[in-house]
Design an enzyme around this catalytic site. Sequence first.
Site, PDB file in Angstrom:
ATOM      1  CE  LYS A 131     -25.734 -53.324 -27.977  1.00 22.54           C
ATOM      2  NZ  LYS A 131     -26.699 -52.561 -27.136  1.00 22.54           N
ATOM      3  CB  SER A 206     -24.310 -49.685 -26.622  1.00 23.27           C
ATOM      4  OG  SER A 206     -25.534 -50.340 -26.310  1.00 23.27           O
ATOM      5  CB  SER A 230     -28.357 -48.708 -26.322  1.00 31.05           C
ATOM      6  OG  SER A 230     -27.485 -48.140 -25.378  1.00 31.05           O
TER       7      SER A 230
END
Length: 532
Positions: A131, A206, A230
């Site tokens: 990420k 996210s 997330s």
Amino acid sequence: MAPPVTVRFQLLFLRAIGFLIGLIGQAARAFGSHKFDSKTTGPVTEPLLLLSGVQLAKMIRQRKVKCIDVVQAYINRIKDVNLMINGIVKYRFEAARKEALAVDQRLAERQEDETVLEKKWPLLGVPLTVKEAFQLQGMPNSSGLVNRREAISNTDATVVALLKKAGAIPLGITNCSELCMWYESSNKVYGRSNNPYNLQHIVGGSSGGEGCTLAAACSVIGVGSDIGGSIRMPAFFNGIFGHMPSPGVVPNKGQFPKAGEAQERFLCTGPMCRYAEDLIPMLKVMAGPGIRKLRLDAKVHLKHLKFYWMEHDGGSLLMSKVEQDLIQAQKKVVIHLETILGASVQQVKLKQMKYSFQLWIKMMSAKGLDGKEPVKFVDLLGDHGKPINPLWELIKWCFGVSVYTIPSIGLALFEEKLRYNNEKYKKFKKIEESLHKELVEMLHDDGVFLYPSHPTVAPKHHVPLTRPFNFAYTGVFNVLGLPVTQCPLGLNTKGLPLGIQVVAGPYNDHLTLAVAQYLEKSFGGWVCPGKI
């Protein structure tokens, strides 16, 4: 009994916020472009892409396959489909090739015992994606914020360093929502990510770029973080596995934005992957010394576990009703556990779950030990620069000239209204403590709780703006500090992933991970996009 007037007013206010943001979302959807509407990514044809990380590492250690061939297979797949999903936003292909060749050369020169190799490098040669909010040396670390477009990491986040030390080879970094505070992964730096099962639908946030990258077979293991779902929402929307560990087990150091002092203990870094058998090896590596808090090697007798389940949150007015597809999938799991496994399964009604969103806001309103208020989101948007004016940014957005996304502008506009004063904080703190006690006493060390991962399957792009509070189905477990594994349960009739959350008591991660492996064997786990 009707709720008090003040509570009804709060609910009406929150619903009004959702309605206003929804109107903006409808405008965004009307003007949005859909270059790849109604398409899915193509199916996988390379067999190496259909192996778990555990299997790949074993084959590389045994010299049955060359590491460079594995890495190149993934690079080829990324080149084929990443343009469609926009999951990986910065490649490191040349560096990955060099690292793969170094693995092959070492194995050719040294005839080390496989057991020794596994102990040193349990993830030897396994392709990894990270990420973008995490530091990966030489890669951007903007978290989708235009002001940080030029921010390049000169070191690795702790978990990234641990995974690389274990032999994993990063292929690149993946997209996220702006400042990791929304459940659609879209920003002004990298654009929008698309769901590999239907490109008109969201990937979640996210850690959404990570979710769609793994689901599209562009990577085999990945790193995500979770303060409100997330990891679990993207894992659910993309039909893969994602685990939020017990708090304080996996280090969070090396990601942006940094959680406030009071919120740090609710932020969890964890593994995301296509195959359940990769979860425990990943978690063992990512936790470092923190692994001592867990019992991942303990034998779990699933038949002797106590299973509890709940169809929905009890009827919060803020959130969507759970779709029938998801209720039916959950009931299939319950029936299977009762009839095939022969386990004890009990339906429960935890009345305080309907306050999930309010409990999450309570968490985000908490002050640090020094009495300081949590960092304001509007200040994070400025990133130590000139303070922004959310109302002015909204006007600029209407003319297409704001550098911020509409979810971020909306949160900045309303965050002061959403934060709780001391009286409200104390009220919901009591509810949180009561719910935590009820769940922990119910689960003990031999129980798991089955709960929807989200009220709906992956919605179309921008639709989350009309349903801004649905993330509370995952966010409540951050507040409660319990380990959770999101498990895929196949696809619905429209070809979108189904799934379920498996929750356990504190530090009983081994129970949810064992259930995840069982559900994968029973319901098929990840389904390759394009084969619908």
